[in-house]
Design a protein around this motif. Structure first.
Motif, short mmCIF file in Angstrom:
data_model
loop_
_atom_site.label_atom_id
_atom_site.label_comp_id
_atom_site.label_asym_id
_atom_site.label_seq_id
_atom_site.Cartn_x
_atom_site.Cartn_y
_atom_site.Cartn_z
N ALA A 24 0.84 -1.20 0.00
CA ALA A 24 0.00 0.00 0.00
C ALA A 24 0.87 1.25 0.00
N ARG A 27 3.57 0.72 -3.49
CA ARG A 27 3.03 0.71 -4.84
C ARG A 27 1.58 1.20 -4.94
N GLY A 28 1.02 1.62 -3.82
CA GLY A 28 -0.37 2.07 -3.85
C GLY A 28 -1.34 0.94 -4.13
N THR A 93 -4.85 -3.68 2.54
CA THR A 93 -3.59 -3.35 1.88
C THR A 93 -3.04 -4.56 1.13
N SER A 144 -10.02 1.47 -5.37
CA SER A 144 -8.64 1.29 -4.96
C SER A 144 -8.16 2.49 -4.15
N ASP A 146 -5.55 4.24 -4.73
CA ASP A 146 -4.86 5.20 -5.58
C ASP A 146 -5.80 6.35 -5.93
N TYR A 147 -5.64 7.46 -5.25
CA TYR A 147 -6.54 8.59 -5.44
C TYR A 147 -5.80 9.84 -5.89
N ILE A 148 -4.71 9.65 -6.62
CA ILE A 148 -3.94 10.82 -7.08
C ILE A 148 -4.78 11.68 -8.01
#
Length: 275
Positions: A24, A27-28, A93, A144, A146-148
């Motif tokens: 987590a 690598r996200g 995760t 997921s 990953d919230y970029i």
């Protein structure tokens, strides 16, 4: 101080940690789901766990816990906290990795709770502005960690006086917002996208409540069509149902929450009060 569940233990929030070799962090890799309580009870807990399991499956995470195991941890975590109404974040995760790429240990289960924040009353009485953001989820249907893209979109939204960002795909279709689903009244029908989205639990509740009240059409919506809609609103776990009166620089109808939207808001309020 809140008590969290962290990989098999209940710990104070300030002592909640996971190893730095967890995927987590590296690598996200991970999934999560967010729900809230009404009258202290988890709202649609089973549906949220179902979605968590689906998200894990879509990104290739094998969960070592049963549905009932996860539900039990959520309820135990709530019982250890004195929070009248709580947001509950369930996180899985990718687990530890010796090569910093592939999992070498089991996934980790985290359950975090916090008070439900009070959102501005004017969101619901006067409506809100959202912006459009050209992006597509890499794995639609997977929630997921990953919230970029979402973080960048919300930063841009805030700079433009908006509360949300609406994802628009390469074909100009409106999909969903960063943490919300989108609805519109178009030609006297309640319309919402049905593909390429993460189907929200609140979205499903709204569709159930709308049955018998309005014709429903689950289909693609173009950004152009959305701007010409009679009414627009968004839905989400933490925000409920919020009228949208502006998308980018375009004003929706007369710039006020529509009567059908207000009707559904009242239906939602009655529904949650029964829980």
């Amino acid at each position: 101080m809140a008590i969290y569940y962290i990989d098999g233990e209940f710990v104070p929030a300030e002592k909640a940690v996971i190893p730095v070799d967890d995927l987590a962090i590296l690598r996200g890799i991970g999934v999560f789901d967010l729900l809230r309580t009404y009258d202290g009870k988890p709202y649609f807990l089973d549906a949220h766990i179902d979605r968590l399991e689906t998200s894990a499956l879509k990104i290739g995470l094998s969960l070592p816990w049963s549905h009932d195991d996860i539900a039990g941890v959520v309820n135990q975590t709530l019982a250890r906290n004195d929070i009248p109404e709580a947001n509950i974040r369930i996180v899985v995760t990718g687990g530890s990795s010796t090569d910093f790429m592939n999992p070498s240990g089991s996934p980790r289960l985290l359950v975090l709770v916090s008070p439900v924040p009070r959102l501005p009353d004017h969101w619901y009485t006067r409506g809100v502005k959202i912006i459009s953001w050209e992006v597509e989820r890499p794995i639609p249907g997977a929630k997921s960690i990953d919230y970029i893209s979402a973080s960048l979109a919300l930063k841009k939204a805030a700079a433009e006086g908006a509360i949300e960002a609406l994802y628009i795909d390469r074909n100009g279709l409106a999909l969903e917002c960063t943490t919300s689903n989108i609805f519109a009244f178009i030609a006297d029908k309640l319309v919402t996208p049905g593909r390429g989205i993460l189907s929200g639990v609140t979205r499903k509740v709204v569709l159930q409540l709308a049955e018998g009240l309005f014709p429903i059409d689950v289909r693609d919506i173009s950004r152009t069509e959305l701007l010409a809609a009679e009414e627009v609103f968004i839905t989400g776990t933490s925000k409920g149902l919020v009228p949208v009166i502006q998308v980018d620089e375009g004003i929706i109808a007369d710039g006020r929450p529509g009567q059908r939207t207000l009707q559904l808001m009242a239906e939602m309020k009655r529904h949650t009060e029964k829980k």
